[in-house]
Structures are given as C-alpha cells and as structure tokens.
Design a protein around this motif. Structure first.
Motif: not given
Length: 495
Positions: A399-402, A421-427, A315-317
């Motif tokens: 959609i998954y990012r949302e 928790f920590q918001k994951p950068s992906g997955g 999700y990150d650039q």
C-alpha cells in the motif's frame, strides 16, 4: 445568625451533584484542602451537623459522614459535649484574618513559589491543528493497523500465568524473550550479528538518544550532524551542553571528507547520521562513504550514532545494510524503532551496542523507566516468532509503495514547473525543493485556511535553500489528491 466559619464554608465548598464521586468525599477533600492552606486553623471549632447541612444544602447524615471521614484521616477530633475541632495542619500558614482575602480553593496556583531552570532548547517544536487534512514528516497510516489482531496478541499475553508473574517482579532488562526475538529479527533483516545482550529496549528513539547522550557526552564535546538534520536529536545533544556543528550533505549523503579536512583526531566526540534515508532529504549514504566513515571513526576515535528511523520501509529489491552491520571496531551505536508500522502504543525503541555500553545504559534506564512494559514486549516477541510482524509489514508495504508512486505522479503533473524531487527508494516522505522566490511559510498559512495543515517543522527555507519534507504514508488516495490540490491552489495565489 450565621457565624464567620459558616460563611467560610459557603466560600470554599463547591458540590458537583453530577459527579460520580460521593458528596461526602467531595466536601471532606475540600475541607482538608482548606486546613492545609490555613483557612481552617488548628483549634477551630467546626459548625454543628445541622447548621452545616443547612448551609451546604445536604442531608445531616451526609455531614456526619464528612466529619467521620475527617476524623478517620486524623484531621479533626470529636470531643463529647464540646464539638468537632481541627487538630492537624500539615502545612501551617499564619493568617491573622483568614476570611478577609479568601481565594477560591477551586483554583490551583498558576506559578510556583520558587525558581527553577527553564529550557528553551526543549521547547516543543511540533504544532497541532484541527484541520481536516495535514502533512507530516513521514508517519505511517494507523488505519492500516489490524487493531483486532494486535489486541488479540496482547490479550493472550496478559492471560498467560507465567507473564502475570513477571508483572510483580522487577527486571530493568525487560523481557528476555522479546530481546531474543528482536535480536533474531534484526540479524535476519539488517545483517547484524548480535545477541540479546547487545540490546537495550526503550519507549522511543528519543529516550534512546537521551540515555546515549547522558553516558557518552560531556559539556563542550563536539558533535557533528548533517547540514539539515533531525531536530529532535539536536535538541538532546544541545541540552547536554555539546557543541553541535554541521556537515555538508549532497545527493550521496554527508560529506565524510569534510570531517577529515576540518577536524583533527580527538576533536570530534560523536557523529550522528541517518544513512539509510537522510533526514529530511531522504538521500541514501553511498557505499563508498559508509566505508570511509567507519574507517575515519576508528582513526579519529569518534562515536557514530546511526539513527535508522525508517529501515523497515524499503521499496527496492536490494536493501542497504546499516553501518552497524559492517562495524568490527565497536564504534557504532545503532538506534531504531521496532513496530513503526503498528499502532503507536505497540512501538518500541531500541539501542544496539557492545555489551559493556549496554550494561551501563541499563543503569540509566532503570532510573527513568524502571517498570518497563513486559506484557507488551512479550506480545511483540510472539508476533515476531509467529511471523505476524512480517505478514503485516508485507501487506502495508504494498500500500505504501502505491501511495508513493501516486504522490510522485500527482506532483509531476501539477507542480512540474516549481517543485523538484527525487522518488525515494524507501521511507514514508519525499523531499521537495521549491522556487526560492516563493515563501513556503506564506504558502502554509494559505493552505491552513483551506483546511490543510503544514507544520513549520516541515519547512526549510533560508538564503540558500527552499525545501519541504512531505509525508505521504498517512494519506489515502482521495486525501492525497485533495491535499495536493489545496497545495497547488495556494501556490498559484502567491506566484
């Protein structure tokens, strides 16, 4: 007056008149079964067609067809003016009185008549439930898959004449075209520098790890994994007889210095890592640790098996490149899954490794998956070349990012005091830590009663840790809100 043979027929012949299978075939198969098991012995004279038709309640022509079928298969012989006799028995069983202890032939043996090795290591760790809602460890939503587009690509691949010719041949290397397209895709998306010769195509990541362990591991070899790690990989390594030890994991991934401090060169055979999003905690292995791990592998001589199970979901650039992209010494074996955003039947496992290892791995693949799936591979290759995979993944990622953002937002509002928790950068999953005084297993049981299933493989609780890996990708917004509300209510009940 009925004969013992006629009585025997009424005991083992069962006719299903609702079945699409012809009655004469049903009966002939059951008679062959009786001959094989010794209930109809060699030399037994079978009843006449009229007598048997009355016992079975079928037309005499059906009985004639039954005997014709048995004669055609070589089980009986029709002797003029004498009758029909059993002449063959593939597995002769000596039974003095076969009518006294007749077991229904509709039943199949529950246990073998011989001993064999049984594995507790490979017991299925997954649980299933009929609950309306369920958490998983981070699976995509199959409802986002455009099944019509997928079927169109597959159907088109089936109709091409040059593909149909491939179905009659054998090539344990699979579709050369797909390997070319996949190598291009991996080079572009993951910074690799490979050709089709560096790829092995498998059915799944688990199959890839099994083949790797067969070639690279021997009994007693030391394998290192994260303190919390991927259980399916550990099962494969333990089944090979390897000694599996754990490495501490912190917010920047596995502790590479721990390996240097606890082991000497040559003592470690293999290190299994999930560096992009460590399983189950989702932390990313830092750049410094990546460099250190590659250097230590070359110095100590151990193999790095890099399991990149969800690289496509970022999700990150700025994307973090795999360890394999920086490997110049041939110490990394890169394992992944292609098409995870598609329907399960369209997914493929793959292994990236130097040429000489791939050659050896293809020998094992030729034994366990000789035929492969050339048509599916051809269709996937075309989807890569035409950009269909990229377009589908781009739509899905939005959609998954949302969903990730919404899931984190709900957790912050409803679970702020107890869940961290920590918001994951992906997955497609979050790693959550809970108050140690709260029993996660009791919480799961309460949620199940309210129609939310939380399988045990998502729960990590002992004296030192209390965590839960929760997948969000498969849940729509209403499902997500309902599931987390059930989880909150369960949490309130046990606190």
């Amino acid at each position: 007056m009925s004969s013992p043979v006629l009585d025997l027929f009424s005991s083992f012949v069962f006719i299903d008149r609702t079945s699409a299978q012809p009655i004469y075939l049903q009966v002939s198969q059951q008679m062959i079964n009786a001959i094989q098991r010794g209930y109809l012995l060699v030399g037994t004279k079978l009843p006449g067609t009229r007598a048997l038709s009355e016992v079975l309640g079928v037309h005499r022509k059906t009985v004639i067809a039954i005997y014709d079928e048995l004669e055609a298969q070589g089980w009986v012989e029709v002797r003029p003016n004498k009758g029909t006799f059993v002449i063959n028995q593939s597995h002769q069983v000596k039974i003095d009185k076969p009518y006294e202890k007749l077991v229904s032939l509709a039943k199949y043996p529950v246990c073998t008549g011989f001993t064999f090795r049984q594995s507790t290591i490979l017991d299925n760790p997954f649980e299933f439930s009929n609950n309306h809602l369920a958490f998983n460890d981070g699976q995509p939503d199959i409802r986002l898959t455009q099944m019509q587009n997928l079927s169109r690509w597959y159907s088109a691949s089936m109709k091409r004449k040059h593909n149909l010719k491939r179905l009659t041949g054998y090539n344990m290397e699979g579709s050369e075209y797909f390997r070319e397209q996949l190598s291009n895709y991996l080079n572009f998306s993951r910074g690799l520098h490979i050709s089709k010769n560096n790829l092995l195509i498998t059915r799944s990541v688990e199959m890839s790890l099994y083949i790797i362990s067969q070639i690279l591991l021997s009994k007693g070899d030391q394998v290192l994994v994260g303190d919390l790690s991927m259980f399916s990989a550990n099962m494969v390594f333990q089944k090979m007889g390897a000694k599996v030890s754990t490495i501490p994991v912190d917010e920047s991934g596995i502790d590479v210095d721990y390996i240097r401090a606890r082991f000497k060169p040559g003592e470690v055979r293999l290190v299994h890592v999930t560096p992009h999003h460590h399983y189950p905690t989702t932390v990313t292995l830092s750049a410094q640790k990546r460099i250190a791990l590659l250097q230590l592998a070359q110095e100590y001589g151990f193999i790095i098996v890099e399991d990149d199970y969800d690289y496509d979901f970022q999700y990150d650039q700025t994307a973090v490149m795999p360890l394999a992209s920086g490997d110049i010494d041939g110490m990394v074996v890169y394992v992944g899954s292609f098409g995870k955003s598609l329907a399960p039947a369209f997914r493929k496992g793959f292994v990236v490794a130097p040429d000489n290892l791939i050659v050896e791995m293809r020998k094992y693949l030729g034994i366990i998956d000789r035929q492969g799936d050339v048509i599916m591979e051809q269709a996937l290759g075309e989807m890569i070349e035409e950009g269909e995979i990229h377009r589908h993944l781009k739509k899905s990622m939005k959609i998954y990012r949302e969903r990730r953002d919404l899931f984190c937002e709900i957790l912050e509002k409803r679970f702020n005091d107890i869940v961290k928790f920590q918001k994951p950068s992906g997955g497609l999953a979050l790693w959550t830590t809970w108050d140690k005084r709260l029993s996660l297993f009791k919480l799961a049981n309460l949620c199940k009663k309210e129609n939310l299933f939380i399988p045990k493989n998502l729960l990590y609780q002992n004296n030192t840790i209390s965590g839960m890996r929760i997948g969000f990708g498969h849940l729509s917004q209403p499902e997500m809100e309902e599931a987390l509300e059930i989880l909150r209510r369960g949490m309130v009940k046990i606190t």
